[in-house]
Write a protein that holds these residues in place. Structure first.
Motif, short mmCIF file in Angstrom:
data_model
loop_
_atom_site.label_atom_id
_atom_site.label_comp_id
_atom_site.label_asym_id
_atom_site.label_seq_id
_atom_site.Cartn_x
_atom_site.Cartn_y
_atom_site.Cartn_z
N ALA A 35 0.83 -1.21 0.00
CA ALA A 35 0.00 0.00 0.00
C ALA A 35 0.86 1.26 0.00
O ALA A 35 0.55 2.24 -0.68
CB ALA A 35 -0.93 -0.01 1.21
N ALA A 36 1.98 1.24 0.74
CA ALA A 36 2.85 2.41 0.82
C ALA A 36 3.51 2.68 -0.52
O ALA A 36 3.62 3.85 -0.95
CB ALA A 36 3.91 2.20 1.90
N VAL A 37 3.98 1.65 -1.20
CA VAL A 37 4.63 1.85 -2.50
C VAL A 37 3.62 2.32 -3.53
O VAL A 37 3.90 3.24 -4.33
CB VAL A 37 5.34 0.56 -2.97
CG1 VAL A 37 5.97 0.77 -4.34
CG2 VAL A 37 6.41 0.13 -1.97
N ILE A 38 2.44 1.73 -3.54
CA ILE A 38 1.40 2.16 -4.48
C ILE A 38 1.04 3.63 -4.26
O ILE A 38 0.93 4.41 -5.21
CB ILE A 38 0.15 1.26 -4.34
CG1 ILE A 38 0.46 -0.15 -4.88
CG2 ILE A 38 -1.04 1.86 -5.07
CD1 ILE A 38 -0.59 -1.17 -4.53
N GLU A 39 0.87 4.01 -3.00
CA GLU A 39 0.53 5.41 -2.70
C GLU A 39 1.60 6.35 -3.23
O GLU A 39 1.29 7.39 -3.83
CB GLU A 39 0.36 5.59 -1.19
CG GLU A 39 -0.03 7.00 -0.79
CD GLU A 39 -0.28 7.14 0.70
OE1 GLU A 39 -0.56 8.28 1.14
OE2 GLU A 39 -0.19 6.14 1.43
N ALA A 40 2.87 5.99 -3.04
CA ALA A 40 3.97 6.84 -3.51
C ALA A 40 4.00 6.92 -5.03
O ALA A 40 4.25 7.99 -5.60
CB ALA A 40 5.29 6.32 -2.96
N LEU A 41 3.76 5.80 -5.71
CA LEU A 41 3.77 5.81 -7.17
C LEU A 41 2.61 6.61 -7.75
O LEU A 41 2.77 7.34 -8.73
CB LEU A 41 3.72 4.38 -7.71
CG LEU A 41 5.02 3.58 -7.64
CD1 LEU A 41 4.78 2.16 -8.13
CD2 LEU A 41 6.12 4.25 -8.47
N VAL A 42 1.43 6.48 -7.14
CA VAL A 42 0.28 7.25 -7.60
C VAL A 42 0.53 8.74 -7.41
O VAL A 42 0.24 9.56 -8.29
CB VAL A 42 -1.01 6.80 -6.88
CG1 VAL A 42 -2.17 7.74 -7.20
CG2 VAL A 42 -1.37 5.36 -7.28
N ALA A 43 1.09 9.10 -6.25
CA ALA A 43 1.39 10.50 -5.99
C ALA A 43 2.42 11.04 -6.98
O ALA A 43 2.28 12.15 -7.52
CB ALA A 43 1.90 10.67 -4.56
N LEU A 44 3.45 10.27 -7.25
CA LEU A 44 4.48 10.68 -8.21
C LEU A 44 3.87 10.92 -9.59
O LEU A 44 4.28 11.82 -10.32
CB LEU A 44 5.57 9.60 -8.28
CG LEU A 44 6.67 9.78 -9.34
CD1 LEU A 44 7.47 11.04 -9.07
CD2 LEU A 44 7.58 8.55 -9.36
N SER A 45 2.88 10.13 -9.94
CA SER A 45 2.30 10.18 -11.28
C SER A 45 1.49 11.45 -11.53
O SER A 45 1.12 11.73 -12.68
CB SER A 45 1.40 8.96 -11.51
OG SER A 45 2.14 7.77 -11.37
N SER A 46 1.24 12.24 -10.49
CA SER A 46 0.50 13.48 -10.68
C SER A 46 1.32 14.52 -11.44
O SER A 46 0.78 15.50 -11.96
CB SER A 46 0.06 14.05 -9.32
OG SER A 46 1.19 14.42 -8.55
N ASP A 47 2.63 14.31 -11.50
CA ASP A 47 3.52 15.19 -12.27
C ASP A 47 4.22 14.32 -13.31
O ASP A 47 5.20 13.64 -13.01
CB ASP A 47 4.54 15.84 -11.33
CG ASP A 47 5.46 16.84 -12.03
OD1 ASP A 47 5.67 16.70 -13.24
OD2 ASP A 47 5.97 17.74 -11.34
N GLU A 48 3.71 14.35 -14.53
CA GLU A 48 4.21 13.44 -15.56
C GLU A 48 5.69 13.63 -15.84
O GLU A 48 6.44 12.66 -16.01
CB GLU A 48 3.41 13.61 -16.85
CG GLU A 48 3.86 12.65 -17.95
CD GLU A 48 3.02 12.76 -19.22
OE1 GLU A 48 3.61 12.64 -20.31
OE2 GLU A 48 1.79 12.98 -19.10
N ALA A 113 8.71 -5.08 -7.97
CA ALA A 113 9.17 -3.97 -7.15
C ALA A 113 8.04 -3.27 -6.39
O ALA A 113 8.22 -2.92 -5.23
CB ALA A 113 9.93 -2.96 -8.02
N PRO A 114 6.85 -3.06 -6.99
CA PRO A 114 5.80 -2.37 -6.22
C PRO A 114 4.99 -3.26 -5.29
O PRO A 114 4.45 -2.78 -4.30
CB PRO A 114 4.90 -1.78 -7.31
CG PRO A 114 5.08 -2.68 -8.48
CD PRO A 114 6.51 -3.15 -8.41
N PHE A 115 4.90 -4.56 -5.59
CA PHE A 115 4.03 -5.44 -4.81
C PHE A 115 4.80 -6.49 -4.01
O PHE A 115 4.19 -7.28 -3.29
CB PHE A 115 3.04 -6.16 -5.74
CG PHE A 115 2.40 -5.27 -6.76
CD1 PHE A 115 1.67 -4.17 -6.39
CD2 PHE A 115 2.55 -5.53 -8.12
CE1 PHE A 115 1.09 -3.32 -7.34
CE2 PHE A 115 1.98 -4.70 -9.08
CZ PHE A 115 1.25 -3.60 -8.68
N GLY A 116 6.13 -6.52 -4.14
CA GLY A 116 6.89 -7.60 -3.54
C GLY A 116 6.62 -8.89 -4.29
O GLY A 116 6.09 -8.89 -5.40
#
Length: 249
Positions: A35-48, A113-116
């Motif tokens: 959940a932590a990695v997914i949250e970080a990746l989704v947040a990062l994706s807000s700036d292409e 890498a994102p889900f183990g």
């Protein structure tokens, strides 16, 4: 027996499965880390632009930022079908029958890498993240995953682990100390018995090996069982120091 596979950078797009269900993935203790990695990746994706820089995407691959943005809602495919590339093309899981795919589901984890590590038949969406990427808002992925994955593998309790991962993914979750495990290196022999490690064909051989295991429905509980199966199936596998094995092709 548990087989650990690396992922592939290339993935099949789309899918017909329901969106990612973290509660349904193998090794459920990893849910908070996922959940932590997914949250970080989704947040990062807000700036292409920033996401493309962090993920080292070429102009041709920038669409993968959108894949990460949609991690929670995108359709899924079984992990063994999501990945493409040399290893997974050689495994060719899509041509296996239900019983053979069931063997993969019972015995194979693919270390993303994102889900183990996820089960071969666990549904995952398309994504972009490599083992060595530093994601803003997260510690190094090794710190996110290593201890948690090792603990989860210990709980899984396989009697023998065949580790076919690349070293980058081994670092994201070493096999627990005390577990009978073999890290496999693929080599070829030249004139005079000189041994040379392989790159491209390393991946192909690993895919072929896992396909052969699934086709045979191998019932393997120990290192000795694996070596006996390999010899009987025509594979050349040699014991090496420090618990490693050489697969000679």
């Amino acid at each position: 027996m548990l087989v650990l596979l690396p992922p592939s950078e290339t993935k099949r797009p789309g899918g017909d499965g329901t969106p990612l269900d973290l509660g349904a993935l193998a090794l459920p203790s990893l849910r908070p880390h996922r959940a932590a990695v997914i949250e970080a990746l989704v947040a990062l994706s807000s700036d292409e632009d920033e996401a493309a820089r962090v993920l080292k995407l070429s102009a041709k691959r920038r669409h993968e930022v959108a894949d990460n943005a949609a991690l929670r809602s995108a359709p899924t495919l079984p992990a063994i079908d999501r990945y493409t590339g040399v290893l997974f093309d050689a495994l060719d899981a899509g041509t296996l029958n239900a019983e053979q795919r069931s063997w993969l589901g019972a015995h194979v984890l693919v270390h993303s890498a994102p889900f183990g590590p996820v089960g071969a038949l666990d549904g995952i969406p398309a994504y972009r993240l490599a083992a060595g990427t530093s994601v803003p808002g997260l510690p190094a992925l090794r710190r996110v995953w290593a201890e948690a994955v090792t603990t989860a593998l210990s709980v899984r309790g396989a009697s023998f682990v065949l580790d076919l991962r690349s070293e980058a993914y081994v670092a994201l979750g070493p096999v627990p100390t005390g577990v009978d495990a073999a890290y496999v290196r693929v080599v070829t022999e030249g004139e005079g018995g000189a041994v040379r490690a392989l790159n491209h064909f390393n991946k192909h051989a690993k895919g072929d090996l896992v396909r052969a295991l699934a086709l045979s429905g191998a019932d393997i509980a120990t290192r000795a069982d694996f070596l006996a199966w390999a010899g009987g199936a025509g594979w050349i596998v040699r014991e090496m120091p420090a618990g490693e094995m050489e697969l000679v092709v």
